[in-house]
Scaffold this active site. Structure first.
Site, mmCIF file in Angstrom:
data_model
loop_
_atom_site.group_PDB
_atom_site.id
_atom_site.type_symbol
_atom_site.label_atom_id
_atom_site.label_comp_id
_atom_site.label_asym_id
_atom_site.label_seq_id
_atom_site.Cartn_x
_atom_site.Cartn_y
_atom_site.Cartn_z
ATOM 1 N N ARG A 1 -13.064 1.808 -5.377
ATOM 2 C CA ARG A 1 -12.763 2.074 -3.970
ATOM 3 C C ARG A 1 -12.483 3.553 -3.718
ATOM 4 O O ARG A 1 -11.374 3.943 -3.361
ATOM 5 C CB ARG A 1 -11.596 1.215 -3.469
ATOM 6 C CG ARG A 1 -11.835 -0.273 -3.618
ATOM 7 C CD ARG A 1 -10.704 -1.082 -3.004
ATOM 8 N NE ARG A 1 -10.960 -2.523 -3.152
ATOM 9 C CZ ARG A 1 -10.148 -3.475 -2.724
ATOM 10 N NH1 ARG A 1 -9.020 -3.141 -2.109
ATOM 11 N NH2 ARG A 1 -10.449 -4.743 -2.889
ATOM 12 N N ASP B 1 -5.252 2.896 2.493
ATOM 13 C CA ASP B 1 -6.106 1.892 3.121
ATOM 14 C C ASP B 1 -6.151 2.126 4.628
ATOM 15 O O ASP B 1 -5.114 2.339 5.268
ATOM 16 C CB ASP B 1 -5.591 0.486 2.837
ATOM 17 C CG ASP B 1 -5.944 0.001 1.435
ATOM 18 O OD1 ASP B 1 -6.530 0.792 0.660
ATOM 19 O OD2 ASP B 1 -5.629 -1.161 1.118
ATOM 20 N N ASP C 1 0.854 -1.189 0.000
ATOM 21 C CA ASP C 1 0.000 0.000 0.000
ATOM 22 C C ASP C 1 0.887 1.236 0.000
ATOM 23 O O ASP C 1 2.011 1.209 0.519
ATOM 24 C CB ASP C 1 -0.889 0.035 1.247
ATOM 25 C CG ASP C 1 -1.906 -1.091 1.279
ATOM 26 O OD1 ASP C 1 -2.368 -1.511 0.199
ATOM 27 O OD2 ASP C 1 -2.252 -1.552 2.387
#
Length: 326
Positions: free
Chosen positions: A218, A165, A138
Site C-alpha cells: 500500500r 489512510d 490508524d
C-alpha cells in the site's frame, strides 16, 4: 512556527527561478541533489493540497505546546485556528479528532505512541515532524470529505493498521517527505470497492519524496481517485508491492526509485478490479518491470521532479521526522 512574518526564498527545483514571498514560517526548499537536513517551510507545499484555495493550517495563530494526551486531545479538537507543538512522547489510545485550521508540528524528538489523529470531515490541516509509533487503529486517518490536508516529514513504525489512510470522499491532499519502516500497511486511498458514489471525482492526492523503507504494501493502494500523483518516492525492499491502481483509479507513477522491489506497481489488488496506471521515468534497480495500462487525467499543478537517479540520496537524506529545522 512562531507566527511572525518572514521572507523566504522558494526553489521548486535546482533549475527553478526563485520566488520571493512572505509567509508565516522560514523555509528553504530542497534543491534537487543530496543534501544534509535543512529547513522545509510552508512554501515547500507541492501537489493537490495547493489546490482548492490552498492549505495553511493554523496560519499565524500563536503556538501552544502540548506534552500530555489530554492537552493534545483538547488542542486538536478546539474549533479555533491553532498551531500546536508536540513535545516529548505522548502516550494515548484510539483516535484523536482533529478539527479544521490546525497545524500540528513536533518539536525535536516528538512522538505520538499508541494512538492516531483523525481528520473527519474537517479541512485545512497540516501534520508535520512527528514520529508515530505503535498506533492501535490508524496513525493518520483522513475521511468523510476532509479537504486540504498536508502530511509532511513524519515517521511511522510498528502500528496496527494504516500509517496514512485517506477515504470517503476526501480530496486535495499532499503526503510528502515521510518515512514508513517496520510496518505492513502503509497508505490506503479509498476504503472499499462499494463506495464509488462518494469517492469518484475525489480522492485526489499527491505522494512525493516518501521513503517506503522495507514496508510491505500500500504505497499507496488506490481506489477511484484520478489523477493520483506518485512521484519521487524511494521504495526499498518492499516485500508485497509498491503501488496498486484499482476500481477505475488513475495513477501517475513518475520518477520514483524502486530498489529490490519485485512488484513495483500493478493494476487491481485482491478482489478490487483494475484501474489505470501510467509509469514514466522511474528507476528500477533489481526490481520487476511493473504493470501499466489505460490513461490518467492531467496533473493541474506546477512541479519539477528530481531525476529518478537522484531520488534515493535525496529522500534518505531528508525524509522522516527530525529532518526539518524548527
Amino acid at each position: 512556527m512562531s507566527g511572525r512574518i518572514q521572507k523566504v526564498v522558494k526553489y521548486a527545483s535546482a533549475a527553478a527561478v526563485p520566488v520571493l514571498l512572505a509567509v508565516g514560517v522560514v523555509g528553504v526548499a530542497h534543491g534537487g541533489t543530496a543534501a544534509p537536513p535543512q529547513t522545509f517551510g510552508v512554501l515547500d507545499l507541492v501537489g493537490w493540497a495547493t489546490q482548492n484555495g490552498g492549505t495553511t493550517g493554523g496560519g499565524n495563530a500563536a503556538a501552544t505546546t502540548v506534552t500530555s494526551a489530554s492537552a493534545l486531545t483538547s488542542a486538536v479538537g478546539a474549533t479555533a485556528p491553532a498551531v500546536i507543538r508536540v513535545s516529548g512522547t505522548i502516550s494515548c489510545s484510539g483516535m484523536l479528532r482533529v478539527r479544521s485550521d490546525k497545524t500540528i508540528i513536533g518539536n525535536a524528538g516528538a512522538t505520538i505512541s499508541g494512538c492516531g489523529l483523525n481528520v473527519n470531515g474537517d479541512r485545512n490541516v497540516i501534520i508535520r515532524n512527528i514520529t508515530f509509533r505503535g498506533w492501535n487503529d490508524d496513525a493518520i486517518n483522513v475521511q468523510e470529505s476532509a479537504t486540504n490536508i498536508w502530511v509532511d516529514h513524519n515517521s511511522f513504525t510498528g502500528g496496527k493498521d494504516g500509517a496514512v489512510d485517506i477515504k470517503r470522499g476526501s480530496d486535495f491532499i499532499t503526503v510528502s517527505w515521510n518515512r514508513v519502516f517496520g510496518h505492513d500497511k502503509s497508505m490506503l486511498l479509498g476504503h472499499s470497492d462499494d463506495n464509488a458514489s462518494q469517492d469518484r471525482g475525489h480522492l485526489r492526492v499527491t505522494y512525493h519524496h516518501n521513503w517506503f523503507d522495507a514496508s510491505t504494501q500500500r504505497h499507496p493502494r488506490v481506489r477511484f481517485g484520478n489523477p493520483v500523483h506518485v512521484y519521487n518516492n524511494y521504495y526499498f525492499n518492499n516485500s508485497g508491492y509498491g503501488v496498486a491502481s484499482t476500481e477505475g483509479a488513475g495513477v501517475l507513477v513518475e520518477a520514483n526509485s524502486f530498489e529490490n522491489v519485485e512488484d513495483p506497481f500493478h493494476l487491481g489488488e485482491g478482489d478490487s478490479g483494475p484501474g489505470s496506471l501510467v509509469a514514466r521515468n522511474n528507476q528500477l534497480v533489481n526490481s520487476g518491470s511493473g504493470q501499466t495500462g489505460g490513461s490518467v487525467a492531467s496533473i493541474p499543478y506546477s512541479y519539477t521532479p528530481d531525476a529518478a537517479a537522484n531520488v534515493k540520496s535525496v529522500v534518505t537524506a531528508n525524509a522522516g521526522a527530525g529532518r526539518i529545522s524548527l
